[in-house]
Design a protein around this motif. Structure first.
Motif, PDB file in Angstrom:
ATOM      1  N   GLY A 154      43.829  26.204  53.207  1.00 13.04           N
ATOM      2  CA  GLY A 154      43.432  24.989  53.913  1.00 13.04           C
ATOM      3  C   GLY A 154      43.791  23.737  53.140  1.00 13.04           C
ATOM      4  O   GLY A 154      44.325  23.792  52.027  1.00 13.04           O
ATOM      5  N   GLU A 155      43.459  22.600  53.728  1.00 14.30           N
ATOM      6  CA  GLU A 155      43.740  21.337  53.058  1.00 14.30           C
ATOM      7  C   GLU A 155      42.897  21.210  51.794  1.00 14.30           C
ATOM      8  O   GLU A 155      41.781  21.732  51.715  1.00 14.30           O
ATOM      9  N   LYS A 156      43.446  20.548  50.804  1.00 18.26           N
ATOM     10  CA  LYS A 156      42.716  20.355  49.553  1.00 18.26           C
ATOM     11  C   LYS A 156      41.606  19.345  49.770  1.00 18.26           C
ATOM     12  O   LYS A 156      41.799  18.302  50.395  1.00 18.26           O
ATOM     13  N   LYS A 157      40.423  19.670  49.256  1.00 17.76           N
ATOM     14  CA  LYS A 157      39.272  18.786  49.386  1.00 17.76           C
ATOM     15  C   LYS A 157      38.741  18.399  48.013  1.00 17.76           C
ATOM     16  O   LYS A 157      39.125  18.979  46.996  1.00 17.76           O
ATOM     17  N   ASN A 158      37.847  17.431  47.990  1.00 14.73           N
ATOM     18  CA  ASN A 158      37.379  16.861  46.728  1.00 14.73           C
ATOM     19  C   ASN A 158      36.230  17.710  46.171  1.00 14.73           C
ATOM     20  O   ASN A 158      35.060  17.344  46.241  1.00 14.73           O
ATOM     21  N   ILE A 159      36.596  18.866  45.606  1.00 15.16           N
ATOM     22  CA  ILE A 159      35.621  19.809  45.069  1.00 15.16           C
ATOM     23  C   ILE A 159      36.090  20.252  43.681  1.00 15.16           C
ATOM     24  O   ILE A 159      37.272  20.541  43.487  1.00 15.16           O
ATOM     25  N   ASN A 160      35.177  20.314  42.746  1.00 14.71           N
ATOM     26  CA  ASN A 160      35.439  20.886  41.429  1.00 14.71           C
ATOM     27  C   ASN A 160      34.852  22.292  41.388  1.00 14.71           C
ATOM     28  O   ASN A 160      33.701  22.501  41.790  1.00 14.71           O
ATOM     29  N   TYR A 161      35.638  23.243  40.890  1.00 17.31           N
ATOM     30  CA  TYR A 161      35.188  24.634  40.832  1.00 17.31           C
ATOM     31  C   TYR A 161      34.973  25.071  39.390  1.00 17.31           C
ATOM     32  O   TYR A 161      35.653  24.622  38.464  1.00 17.31           O
ATOM     33  N   VAL A 162      34.024  25.974  39.226  1.00 24.04           N
ATOM     34  CA  VAL A 162      33.823  26.661  37.958  1.00 24.04           C
ATOM     35  C   VAL A 162      33.514  28.115  38.292  1.00 24.04           C
ATOM     36  O   VAL A 162      32.845  28.398  39.292  1.00 24.04           O
ATOM     37  N   GLY A 163      34.038  29.040  37.500  1.00 21.03           N
ATOM     38  CA  GLY A 163      33.827  30.443  37.833  1.00 21.03           C
ATOM     39  C   GLY A 163      33.914  31.358  36.628  1.00 21.03           C
ATOM     40  O   GLY A 163      34.619  31.076  35.656  1.00 21.03           O
ATOM     41  N   THR A 164      33.172  32.458  36.689  1.00 19.14           N
ATOM     42  CA  THR A 164      33.300  33.529  35.708  1.00 19.14           C
ATOM     43  C   THR A 164      33.266  34.865  36.441  1.00 19.14           C
ATOM     44  O   THR A 164      32.689  34.979  37.527  1.00 19.14           O
ATOM     45  N   TRP A 165      33.879  35.855  35.835  1.00 16.39           N
ATOM     46  CA  TRP A 165      33.865  37.198  36.403  1.00 16.39           C
ATOM     47  C   TRP A 165      34.168  38.197  35.296  1.00 16.39           C
ATOM     48  O   TRP A 165      34.580  37.829  34.205  1.00 16.39           O
ATOM     49  N   GLY A 166      33.942  39.473  35.603  1.00 16.78           N
ATOM     50  CA  GLY A 166      34.166  40.521  34.628  1.00 16.78           C
ATOM     51  C   GLY A 166      35.449  41.283  34.891  1.00 16.78           C
ATOM     52  O   GLY A 166      35.798  41.544  36.049  1.00 16.78           O
ATOM     53  N   THR A 167      36.128  41.661  33.831  1.00 15.31           N
ATOM     54  CA  THR A 167      37.383  42.403  33.991  1.00 15.31           C
ATOM     55  C   THR A 167      37.132  43.847  34.409  1.00 15.31           C
ATOM     56  O   THR A 167      38.076  44.546  34.794  1.00 15.31           O
ATOM     57  N   SER A 196      43.767  35.877  41.463  1.00 19.91           N
ATOM     58  CA  SER A 196      44.671  35.336  42.473  1.00 19.91           C
ATOM     59  C   SER A 196      44.121  34.031  43.042  1.00 19.91           C
ATOM     60  O   SER A 196      44.861  33.058  43.237  1.00 19.91           O
ATOM     61  N   PHE A 197      42.821  33.995  43.311  1.00 20.69           N
ATOM     62  CA  PHE A 197      42.162  32.775  43.794  1.00 20.69           C
ATOM     63  C   PHE A 197      42.310  31.660  42.775  1.00 20.69           C
ATOM     64  O   PHE A 197      42.657  30.524  43.114  1.00 20.69           O
ATOM     65  N   ARG A 198      42.044  31.978  41.513  1.00 21.08           N
ATOM     66  CA  ARG A 198      42.172  30.993  40.435  1.00 21.08           C
ATOM     67  C   ARG A 198      43.575  30.391  40.406  1.00 21.08           C
ATOM     68  O   ARG A 198      43.734  29.158  40.392  1.00 21.08           O
ATOM     69  N   TYR A 243      38.560  38.306  54.060  1.00 19.47           N
ATOM     70  CA  TYR A 243      38.748  37.269  53.038  1.00 19.47           C
ATOM     71  C   TYR A 243      38.762  35.862  53.652  1.00 19.47           C
ATOM     72  O   TYR A 243      39.558  35.001  53.280  1.00 19.47           O
ATOM     73  N   GLU A 244      37.834  35.641  54.554  1.00 18.37           N
ATOM     74  CA  GLU A 244      37.772  34.371  55.271  1.00 18.37           C
ATOM     75  C   GLU A 244      37.666  33.164  54.346  1.00 18.37           C
ATOM     76  O   GLU A 244      38.428  32.202  54.462  1.00 18.37           O
ATOM     77  N   VAL A 245      36.693  33.190  53.430  1.00 15.15           N
ATOM     78  CA  VAL A 245      36.453  32.028  52.572  1.00 15.15           C
ATOM     79  C   VAL A 245      37.607  31.840  51.585  1.00 15.15           C
ATOM     80  O   VAL A 245      38.059  30.704  51.344  1.00 15.15           O
ATOM     81  N   TYR A 246      38.091  32.929  51.035  1.00 13.20           N
ATOM     82  CA  TYR A 246      39.261  32.880  50.148  1.00 13.20           C
ATOM     83  C   TYR A 246      40.418  32.163  50.848  1.00 13.20           C
ATOM     84  O   TYR A 246      41.012  31.208  50.312  1.00 13.20           O
ATOM     85  N   ASN A 247      40.758  32.600  52.051  1.00 11.26           N
ATOM     86  CA  ASN A 247      41.899  32.023  52.781  1.00 11.26           C
ATOM     87  C   ASN A 247      41.641  30.591  53.207  1.00 11.26           C
ATOM     88  O   ASN A 247      42.562  29.764  53.227  1.00 11.26           O
ATOM     89  N   LEU A 248      40.388  30.283  53.531  1.00 11.79           N
ATOM     90  CA  LEU A 248      40.042  28.925  53.928  1.00 11.79           C
ATOM     91  C   LEU A 248      40.343  27.944  52.804  1.00 11.79           C
ATOM     92  O   LEU A 248      40.955  26.882  53.019  1.00 11.79           O
ATOM     93  N   ILE A 249      39.956  28.308  51.587  1.00 14.60           N
ATOM     94  CA  ILE A 249      40.149  27.406  50.443  1.00 14.60           C
ATOM     95  C   ILE A 249      41.595  27.409  49.966  1.00 14.60           C
ATOM     96  O   ILE A 249      42.186  26.347  49.701  1.00 14.60           O
ATOM     97  N   VAL A 250      42.190  28.604  49.883  1.00  9.07           N
ATOM     98  CA  VAL A 250      43.549  28.724  49.353  1.00  9.07           C
ATOM     99  C   VAL A 250      44.590  28.145  50.312  1.00  9.07           C
ATOM    100  O   VAL A 250      45.553  27.488  49.887  1.00  9.07           O
TER     101      VAL A 250
END
Length: 399
Positions: A341-354, A364-366, A332-339
């Motif tokens: 790490g320092e907050k950066k100037n990025i806007n996120y949008v996401g969808t997924w299926g239950t 959890s990421f959300r 979970y490298e990328v997950y942990n990096l964002i969650v």
């Protein structure tokens, strides 16, 4: 013509023996002017078990199948989806989004002495799911009674759309509107040591408003976003309906998506994307060079690499779109990096299926990045890890 009339028109009474009339009356009573309710398919099954001979069972099944085909198979009653298969085999099962594509625990029941198999499952009334039938434990087939199919990365699947699911209008080509143009280029990467096929979408006004600069959307799995995700149709349609301003779209096809999106070459690929590909596009096309005017989108592992690219290079990409991001690689490298790490100037949008196995992880990421103060527009739907979901929500990302 109501449902009772339609059923009667399918049955040639003169060919029926008197002992079969009782079953026809039974059907007419339970469907009089109405589609089967939640329990009536089971009433039909119970009736089959009560018939004394195989001949009577097959006659009843013939009559039911004639009617069911006019309504649609799987035969849906409220939250119940009744899967049906009729064919010569020793066993039948269902594999799909709802069971992790594992048919072991979703065997279909056979009516003894007949070739009729069935299974009833319960879903949300707005669910949309991919599935296949598994015959004799080994033969994976499309549902022969269901004409509704959807293409995926591993070929076509049968599609179950429950009654309240709304098919995405924006994926359909509209000949009555203006369309953008596409041009193809090859971009060589000295960092990765590979060349990449890139398809560029230029909006309708590009060759008219020659001084205008455009926001840019970068797609991982570019070829599949075009062919399976209908992304060009989506962009054309939502530009025409003024849901978004005109954009340039950059569709990048990987060479080895596992290596480049998730494993050994992920960091080199991210560097290529931000420091070689983007400057190449900026030099050839009239793009806005502000990070806030760039969006990078990816599905599954493509979501993983999009997260890595935007977080590592926020001065290049100020927006990141995550279609069912598969964050599992490298612990979970990328997950942990964002969650973490320092907050950066990025806007996120996401969808997924239950019905995806990664549902809990993306939730959890959300929650974590919202707590961190990020902007994250999100939506989840009762669907699986499928292009059916991703193509229907690309408009949300662009908007």
């Amino acid at each position: 013509m109501d449902i009772s009339d339609r059923l009667i028109s399918h049955i040639k009474f003169k060919e029926l023996k008197l002992k079969h009339i009782k079953f026809i009356i039974f059907l007419l009573v339970i469907i009089s002017g109405q589609v089967f309710s939640q329990t009536q398919f089971q009433e039909f099954i119970q009736h089959l078990y009560q018939l004394p001979t195989v001949e009577e069972k097959n006659t009843a099944i013939d009559s039911f199948m004639t009617y069911a085909r006019t309504v649609g198979i799987p035969f849906v009653e409220g939250e119940k989806a009744n899967f049906i298969y009729r064919g010569s085999c020793t066993s039948a099962a269902i594999a799909g989004d709802f069971n992790g594509w594992t048919p072991t625990n979703t065997k279909m029941t056979n009516i003894s002495g007949t070739n009729f198999f069935f299974r009833t499952e319960t879903f949300e009334t707005n669910a949309r799911l991919d599935y296949k039938l598994v015959i004799n434990n080994s033969d994976w087939i499309l549902d022969p009674e269901n004409p509704n199919r959807i293409s995926g990365g591993f070929g076509p699947n049968s599609e179950l759309a429950m009654p309240e699911y709304v098919q995405p209008w924006e994926i359909v080509y509209n000949p009555a509107i203006e369309h953008g143009e596409r041009t193809n280029i090859t971009v060589q990467s000295s960092i990765v040591g590979r060349s990449y096929g890139v398809s560029i979408y230029l909006p309708p006004s590009y060759n008219i408003e020659t001084s205008k600069k455009y926001p840019t959307v970068y797609f991982q799995d570019g070829g599949e976003y075009i062919t399976l995700g209908s992304a060009v149709n989506v962009i054309d349609n939502i530009i025409n309906s003024t849901k978004i301003c005109e954009v340039i779209a950059v569709f990048v096809t990987p060479n080895n998506r596992g290596e480049e999106y998730a494993f050994d070459l992920r960091h080199q690929y991210a560097e290529f994307f931000a420091t070689e590909l983007v400057p190449e596009i900026d030099s050839k096309f009239r793009t806005s060079k502000q990070a806030i005017d760039r969006l990078v989108i990816g599905d599954s592992y493509g979501g993983n690499i999009s997260g890595l690219i935007s977080y590592t290079y926020p001065e290049v990409f100020g927006n990141c779109g995550l279609h069912s991001p598969a964050f599992q690689p490298n612990d979970y490298e990328v997950y942990n990096l964002i969650v973490n790490g320092e907050k950066k100037n990025i806007n996120y949008v996401g969808t997924w299926g239950t019905y995806e196995g990664l549902d809990a992880n993306v939730k959890s990421f959300r929650d974590a990045i919202l707590d961190k103060g990020y902007s994250f527009e999100w939506a989840s739907y009762p669907e699986g890890h499928s292009w059916g979901l991703w193509r229907a929500t690309t408009d949300m990302f662009l908007e």
